[in-house]
Design an enzyme around this catalytic site. Structure first.
Site, PDB file in Angstrom:
ATOM      1  N   PRO A  75       0.835  -1.194   0.000  1.00  0.00           N
ATOM      2  CA  PRO A  75       0.000   0.000   0.000  1.00  0.00           C
ATOM      3  C   PRO A  75       0.879   1.258   0.000  1.00  0.00           C
ATOM      4  CG  PRO A  75      -0.047  -1.077   2.152  1.00  0.00           C
ATOM      5  CD  PRO A  75       0.734  -1.971   1.239  1.00  0.00           C
ATOM      6  N   ALA A 130       1.635   4.150   3.528  1.00  0.00           N
ATOM      7  CA  ALA A 130       1.195   3.388   4.694  1.00  0.00           C
ATOM      8  C   ALA A 130       2.357   3.185   5.665  1.00  0.00           C
ATOM      9  CB  ALA A 130       0.634   2.046   4.251  1.00  0.00           C
ATOM     10  N   LEU A 179       5.036   1.529   4.956  1.00  0.00           N
ATOM     11  CA  LEU A 179       5.618   0.193   4.756  1.00  0.00           C
ATOM     12  C   LEU A 179       6.759   0.210   3.733  1.00  0.00           C
ATOM     13  CD1 LEU A 179       2.396  -2.014   4.827  1.00  0.00           C
ATOM     14  CD2 LEU A 179       4.042  -1.615   6.648  1.00  0.00           C
ATOM     15  N   GLY A 180       7.210   1.403   3.387  1.00  0.00           N
ATOM     16  CA  GLY A 180       8.392   1.517   2.532  1.00  0.00           C
ATOM     17  C   GLY A 180       8.117   1.286   1.058  1.00  0.00           C
ATOM     18  N   SER A 181       6.897   1.591   0.598  1.00  0.00           N
ATOM     19  CA  SER A 181       6.582   1.268  -0.800  1.00  0.00           C
ATOM     20  C   SER A 181       7.488   2.029  -1.765  1.00  0.00           C
ATOM     21  CB  SER A 181       5.100   1.500  -1.110  1.00  0.00           C
ATOM     22  OG  SER A 181       4.841   2.845  -1.357  1.00  0.00           O
ATOM     23  N   ALA A 183      10.632   3.063  -1.354  1.00  0.00           N
ATOM     24  CA  ALA A 183      11.977   2.467  -1.381  1.00  0.00           C
ATOM     25  C   ALA A 183      11.945   1.100  -2.055  1.00  0.00           C
ATOM     26  CB  ALA A 183      12.528   2.357   0.044  1.00  0.00           C
ATOM     27  N   ALA A 184      10.849   0.356  -1.866  1.00  0.00           N
ATOM     28  CA  ALA A 184      10.750  -0.973  -2.496  1.00  0.00           C
ATOM     29  C   ALA A 184      10.693  -0.834  -4.021  1.00  0.00           C
ATOM     30  CB  ALA A 184       9.524  -1.715  -1.969  1.00  0.00           C
ATOM     31  N   ASP A 221      14.820   3.072   5.452  1.00  0.00           N
ATOM     32  CA  ASP A 221      13.906   2.307   4.583  1.00  0.00           C
ATOM     33  C   ASP A 221      14.668   1.644   3.436  1.00  0.00           C
ATOM     34  OD1 ASP A 221      12.043   3.492   6.221  1.00  0.00           O
ATOM     35  OD2 ASP A 221      10.705   4.121   4.603  1.00  0.00           O
TER      36      ASP A 221
HETATM   37  C1  MEV Z   1      10.024   6.401   8.097  1.00  0.00           C
HETATM   38  O1  MEV Z   1       9.907   5.036   7.707  1.00  0.00           O
HETATM   39  C2  MEV Z   1      10.846   6.509   9.348  1.00  0.00           C
HETATM   40  C3  MEV Z   1      11.135   7.926   9.840  1.00  0.00           C
HETATM   41  O2  MEV Z   1      12.032   7.763  10.947  1.00  0.00           O
HETATM   42  C4  MEV Z   1      11.757   8.790   8.782  1.00  0.00           C
HETATM   43  C5  MEV Z   1      13.180   8.358   8.405  1.00  0.00           C
HETATM   44  O3  MEV Z   1      13.822   7.614   9.150  1.00  0.00           O
HETATM   45  O4  MEV Z   1      13.619   8.817   7.352  1.00  0.00           O
HETATM   46  C6  MEV Z   1       9.880   8.608  10.359  1.00  0.00           C
END
Ligand code: MEV
Length: 307
Positions: free
Chosen positions: A95, A98, A100-102, A104-105, A146
């Protein structure tokens, strides 16, 4: 040429990781982004297709800040290659917005597929570094956690600017990820923390170093398979995230519901202000917690086991 990359969740340490404290993240291997590169007609250039979003654009027509276009340019530059005549297609289970790192994935899967197509596979370090450049376009000042956990696809103990330490987990770590149904606005959440920190630096420095300390304890708990201790540390992390202003009533409700139903610990995960919560569950207890999360308003609950 096909490649894929997982989603991720942050077990503990989000936000403070942006300011140099450690954080632990694990891949969510069951939710994946897939990238495929196929040859195209000579002279056609590189066509970028985001299949789930029904978007098609040629690399030549993408603006510099277009994430997939930027990633493709970075890969070609890194490999000293001209634009190939090819179609790069992305399909993702993840998603969007959300936590969940979409983003970066997509970058990791696409970089691997494109480099593979060009006959020059990339190392985890390079894939992660290229994806980090694109993360900066999405989020402004990302820590890099991420792209790192997604490129390595292993649990990582991460400190900004340092090589990640891959963590060995000897007993299965059972996590539930519950979607609050509200998008996680990472850039806004990170910017909000930055602004509040500027007006009250001591308060934020104290909270960040408390989170950093508990992340180190969480690492030990994880390595010793002491999941009860890990759960308590996740609870403590959530309380500190509430104090720095990134939780919402909906996230708090889901966290409480998970704990009441028997989770060993629960917290928001990622940027907060929407997005997901994470619950650590005992081996037999997951179905009860899943049910409680839906009853408390979760719109989707995923289960992931890290081994
Ligand atoms: C985002 O997945 C995590 C945060 O700490 C931002 C980051 O680390 O870049 C909120």
């Amino acid at each position: 040429m096909e490649s894929s990359a997982p989603g991720k969740v942050i077990l503990c340490g989000e936000h403070s990781v942006v300011y140099g404290q450690p954080a632990i993240a694990v891949p969510v291997t069951g939710l994946r982004c897939r990238a495929r590169v196929e040859p195209a007609m000579p002279g056609s250039g590189l066509l970028l297709v985001a299949a789930d979003l029904n978007q098609r654009t040629s690399l030549r027509n993408t603006a510099p800040e277009h994430p997939l276009g930027a990633l493709a340019r970075l890969v070609l530059e890194h490999l000293h290659c001209g634009e190939p005549d090819a179609v790069l297609t992305i399909h993702s289970d993840l998603p969007i917005a959300a936590g969940l790192g979409s983003g970066a994935a997509v970058s990791v899967a696409a970089a691997r597929a494109l480099a593979g197509f060009l006959g020059q596979p990339l190392s985890e370090e390079v894939v992660s570094a290229l994806a980090y450049e694109v993360e900066k376009l999405h989020h402004g000042t990302p820590s890099g956690i991420d792209n790192t956990v997604i490129a390595w696809e292993r649990p990582v103990f991460f400190v900004k600017g340092q090589a990640p330490e891959v963590l060995a987990i000897s007993a299965p770590l059972r996590l539930l990820v519950a979607d609050s149904g509200f998008p996680a606005a990472t850039r806004e959440a990170v910017t909000g923390v930055r602004q509040r920190r500027e007006s009250d630096p001591d308060f934020y420095a104290a909270r960040f170093s408390q989170i950093g300390a508990l992340v180190k304890l969480a690492r030990t708990a994880l390595e010793q398979q002491d999941f009860a201790a890990l759960g308590r540390l996740m609870d403590a992390n959530h309380a500190l995230l509430v104090e720095i202003g990134v939780s919402t009533p909906r996230l708090d409700t889901l966290v409480l519901a998970a704990r009441k139903a028997g989770a060993l610990g629960a917290k928001l995960t990622g940027s907060g202000m929407g997005g997901n919560i994470l619950a650590l569950v005992p081996m037999e207890g997951a179905p009860v917690v899943v049910e409680a999360l839906y009853a408390a308003g979760a719109v989707h609950v995923w289960q992931t086991v890290t081994e």
